[in-house]
Design a protein around this motif. Structure first.
Motif, PDB file in Angstrom:
ATOM      1  N   LEU A   1       0.826  -1.194   0.000  1.00 25.54           N
ATOM      2  CA  LEU A   1       0.000   0.000   0.000  1.00 25.54           C
ATOM      3  C   LEU A   1       0.870   1.258   0.000  1.00 25.54           C
ATOM      4  CD1 LEU A   1      -2.864   1.333   0.388  1.00 25.54           C
ATOM      5  CD2 LEU A   1      -2.426   1.186   2.848  1.00 25.54           C
ATOM      6  N   CYS A   2       1.807   1.326   0.921  1.00 19.62           N
ATOM      7  CA  CYS A   2       2.641   2.521   1.043  1.00 19.62           C
ATOM      8  C   CYS A   2       3.576   2.708  -0.150  1.00 19.62           C
ATOM      9  CB  CYS A   2       3.452   2.463   2.332  1.00 19.62           C
ATOM     10  SG  CYS A   2       2.453   2.563   3.837  1.00 19.62           S
TER      11      CYS A   2
ATOM     12  N   LYS B   1       6.862   4.316  10.172  1.00 23.32           N
ATOM     13  CA  LYS B   1       7.970   3.360  10.119  1.00 23.32           C
ATOM     14  C   LYS B   1       8.107   2.754   8.724  1.00 23.32           C
ATOM     15  CE  LYS B   1       9.341  -1.137  12.091  1.00 23.32           C
ATOM     16  NZ  LYS B   1       9.079  -1.951  10.882  1.00 23.32           N
ATOM     17  N   VAL B   2       6.980   2.316   8.164  1.00 24.66           N
ATOM     18  CA  VAL B   2       7.010   1.671   6.850  1.00 24.66           C
ATOM     19  C   VAL B   2       7.489   2.655   5.785  1.00 24.66           C
ATOM     20  CG1 VAL B   2       5.572   0.659   5.024  1.00 24.66           C
ATOM     21  CG2 VAL B   2       5.269  -0.068   7.402  1.00 24.66           C
ATOM     22  N   ASN B   3       6.991   3.875   5.820  1.00 29.61           N
ATOM     23  CA  ASN B   3       7.396   4.869   4.830  1.00 29.61           C
ATOM     24  C   ASN B   3       8.867   5.250   4.974  1.00 29.61           C
ATOM     25  OD1 ASN B   3       5.122   6.026   2.980  1.00 29.61           O
ATOM     26  ND2 ASN B   3       4.133   5.630   4.948  1.00 29.61           N
ATOM     27  N   THR B   4       9.344   5.296   6.198  1.00 28.76           N
ATOM     28  CA  THR B   4      10.768   5.578   6.409  1.00 28.76           C
ATOM     29  C   THR B   4      11.624   4.480   5.785  1.00 28.76           C
ATOM     30  OG1 THR B   4      10.325   6.784   8.457  1.00 28.76           O
ATOM     31  CG2 THR B   4      12.554   5.943   8.156  1.00 28.76           C
ATOM     32  N   GLU B   5      11.231   3.244   5.992  1.00 28.95           N
ATOM     33  CA  GLU B   5      11.970   2.121   5.415  1.00 28.95           C
ATOM     34  C   GLU B   5      11.937   2.144   3.886  1.00 28.95           C
ATOM     35  OE1 GLU B   5      10.662  -1.588   7.008  1.00 28.95           O
ATOM     36  OE2 GLU B   5      10.950  -0.964   9.092  1.00 28.95           O
ATOM     37  N   LEU B   6      10.816   2.623   3.345  1.00 28.54           N
ATOM     38  CA  LEU B   6      10.680   2.686   1.891  1.00 28.54           C
ATOM     39  C   LEU B   6      11.305   3.949   1.305  1.00 28.54           C
ATOM     40  CD1 LEU B   6       6.977   1.470   1.554  1.00 28.54           C
ATOM     41  CD2 LEU B   6       9.027   0.167   0.951  1.00 28.54           C
TER      42      LEU B   6
END
Length: 625
Positions: free
Chosen positions: A435-436, A476-481
């Motif tokens: 999704l992100c 967190k997910v967006n930072t990783e991406l």
């Protein structure tokens, strides 16, 4: 019969098709947009596919009864729809002020439909003919099928069947019912004997034969006693299930409203068929000079992938209209529509949405629901997910991957609403990352609605703690991406149960996350919702306990202002609310203050400008672009 052109809107159109008369004339309060997102046209094309001749009268002149005769009298029946929205919601803000724009009318011009359109159109027909059957349906009729509280008149109105004088009411989506009714009428059965079709309501003089029905408090009882109204609503709410739901009866004077059991939702194959009926996917050319129909822009590059919702938010009428059982379209059907979209001259490479009432509900809630019906006294997600709930995004993730791979598709967005609680309870993070990475257009809109636990309980929404955990995970997910994306929360003020204290708690939360919403939605009491029942009766029909209702315009204004406390125009209202609740600690210059003190000689003005750019609740240290 698939008609790959617009349905007739004039006698000249009928002549070109070689049709002297029509079987059905469908009157709609919306302009004619031939697209599967527009319910009246789905019904028209369903009948056409079943072999019946159908014409459209879109937005007839309700001041001239002759306007409903432009296609002649139909052989079998008139069909009436109030359009994709209740006509009163279409016309009025929650403040009851008139809206200036109607997105479902040519050029967005207001005034092309009357208030209470379904009733007005039915009465027009009765002026011209006493014998032609009238069948009403759509969201306006569906949600007003029982005696119901009408916010705009602030009173309980009779069933719309009574006020319209129609012969039959179809509630829900309607494809099953309309073909069954058409076949019976075509076989010569008179409409007064059509009393056995699931998903319909009718009026009758006697009820002796309906021995299996539940009796609701009468119109007279619910219109004079709020406890009776709440009790009647609770029965309606509990019985809206096609498997275990019972027939319901409500007396209106010396007649009786009968609601037959809900019809089963379409199967996947039937839903696929519904979206493959030769739609032109555009507004009728007759509107081009007026600038077209604005509502088409919201859906033309979007795809409806499922129906139904087991989320059961108290302020939503979806369960009362579409039901709680999910039916989703096949990947093949959706891919076919996506390819059609890419062939549209206006396509720019972006599919704007793939979803439905809730985008990430693609499968039924559980196996028990399909066998025994949705639980009467238990929700699937609230207050915690049921142990039997199927939480799985695998199918949706695979679908979106296929759509991304279609030639000329640059991006596929998900904008119709993600249930973040359902997503958070998924044991796999795969869809969260998908999704992100691929399907957020920089901003993801979600609907926590509030943060106060008491208000959330009345709303049937998950806890504020879960929303906070979702925001952290999104970051967190967006930072990783390596992406900079933001959450835009939908918030609601003045919902039943919300006090000034509740609104202040929400304001403090917004202060802490450095977020100022551009818009705030006041609770709108519309027919067919649990929250509207609470608003009118001041009772929670689930418990029959008292509910606090913010009812005065002043208190509503204060609650709304607290959510936008940074706006200088709201200073007086925020100040008043804080003084009422003895929260002077929130007036000052420290980091916890919502507003600054008034200065001598400044009157009601603040010393400092409170204009502030909106700050993302995800990236607290970065301003939004």
């Amino acid at each position: 019969m698939i008609l790959n052109q617009f349905l007739p809107v004039s006698k000249a159109d009928m002549a070109l098709l070689g049709w002297e008369t029509l079987d059905f004339v469908l009157i709609s309060a919306d302009a004619y947009v031939d697209h599967p997102s527009f319910g009246p046209i789905v019904i028209a094309r369903t009948l056409l596919d079943a072999g019946y001749k159908v014409g459209i009268i879109a937005q007839p002149d309700w001041r001239d009864a002759a306007s409903i005769e432009v296609l002649g009298m139909p052989r079998l029946a008139f069909l009436i729809s109030g359009g994709n929205m209740d006509s009163m919601v279409n016309h009025y803000y929650v403040s009851k002020k008139r809206r200036k724009r109607d997105s479902f009318s040519p050029g967005g011009v207001m005034g092309k439909r009357p208030d209470r359109a379904t009733i007005v159109y039915a009465n027009l027909i009765r002026q011209r003919s006493k014998s032609v059957p009238i069948i009403i349906g759509g969201i306006e009729a569906s949600l007003r099928r029982f005696a119901h509280y009408d916010y705009w008149e602030d009173r309980v109105r009779k069933s719309i069947l009574v006020d319209s004088g129609a012969d039959l009411l179809i509630y829900g989506m309607g494809e099953h019912q309309i073909v069954e009714i058409a076949d019976f009428l075509n076989a010569g059965l008179e409409i007064q004997y059509l009393q056995h079709v699931d998903g319909t309501c009718f009026m009758t003089n006697a009820i002796d034969m309906f021995t299996d029905a539940l009796i609701l408090p009468s119109f007279e009882e619910v219109s004079t006693d709020k406890r009776n109204y709440a009790a009647a609503f609770k029965i309606q709410y509990d019985e809206q299930d096609p498997i275990r739901g019972k027939r319901l009866i409500q007396q209106h004077g010396d007649r009786y409203l009968i609601q037959n059991q809900p019809t089963m939702p379409l199967t996947r194959e039937e839903l696929d068929w519904t979206f493959n009926l030769g739609y032109m996917r555009d507004y009728h050319p007759m509107y081009k000079a007026a600038g077209g129909i604005p509502a088409i822009q919201e859906v033309k590059m979007s795809i409806i992938s499922e129906r139904g919702c087991f989320g059961s938010c108290s302020f939503c009428a979806l369960g009362f209209h579409q039901g709680r059982i999910i039916t989703s379209r096949s990947h093949e059907s959706i891919e076919k529509e996506a390819i059609q979209i890419t062939e549209d001259p206006d396509f720019k490479g972006y599919i704007h949405d793939v979803g439905g009432p809730t985008a990430n509900f693609r499968i039924p809630a559980c196996e028990n629901q399909l066998k025994h019906g949705a639980c009467k006294h238990r929700q699937c997600l609230y207050p915690e997910p049921c142990e039997h709930l199927n939480i799985d995004h695998t199918d949706y993730e695979a679908l979106l991957e296929k759509l991304r791979a279609i030639a000329n598709v640059k991006k596929v967005f998900v904008r119709s609403g993600i249930r973040y609680d359902y997503l958070m309870h998924d044991q796999s993070d795969s869809f969260f990352y998908t999704l992100c990475e691929h399907h957020v257009s920089g901003q993801l809109k979600v609907a926590p609605e509030h943060i106060d636990e008491i208000v959330l309980d009345y709303m049937g929404k998950p806890s504020g703690k879960l929303y906070g955990a979702f925001v952290e995970k999104f970051e967190k997910v967006n930072t990783e991406l390596g992406k900079e994306q933001y959450i835009i929360p939908y918030l609601m003020s003045s919902h039943p149960g919300s006090t000034l204290k509740s609104a202040i708690r929400l304001a403090e939360y917004l202060r802490d996350i450095h977020y100022t919403p551009e818009q705030v939605q006041d609770f709108y009491p519309t027919p067919g919702t649990l929250s509207t029942c609470m608003y009118y009766t001041e009772l929670d029909p689930r418990t029959m306990k008292k509910v606090y209702i913010p009812r005065t315009p002043r208190e509503k204004a204060m609650q709304r202002a607290l959510l936008q406390f940074k706006n200088p125009k709201n200073y007086d209202l925020v100040y008043e609310a804080l003084m009422i609740e003895n929260r002077k600690d929130l007036i000052g210059y420290n980091g916890k203050a919502l507003i600054h003190p008034r200065e001598k000689g400044q009157g009601d003005k603040q010393k400092h400008s409170t204009h502030q750019k909106r700050i993302s609740p995800v990236k607290k240290t970065k301003k939004r672009r």
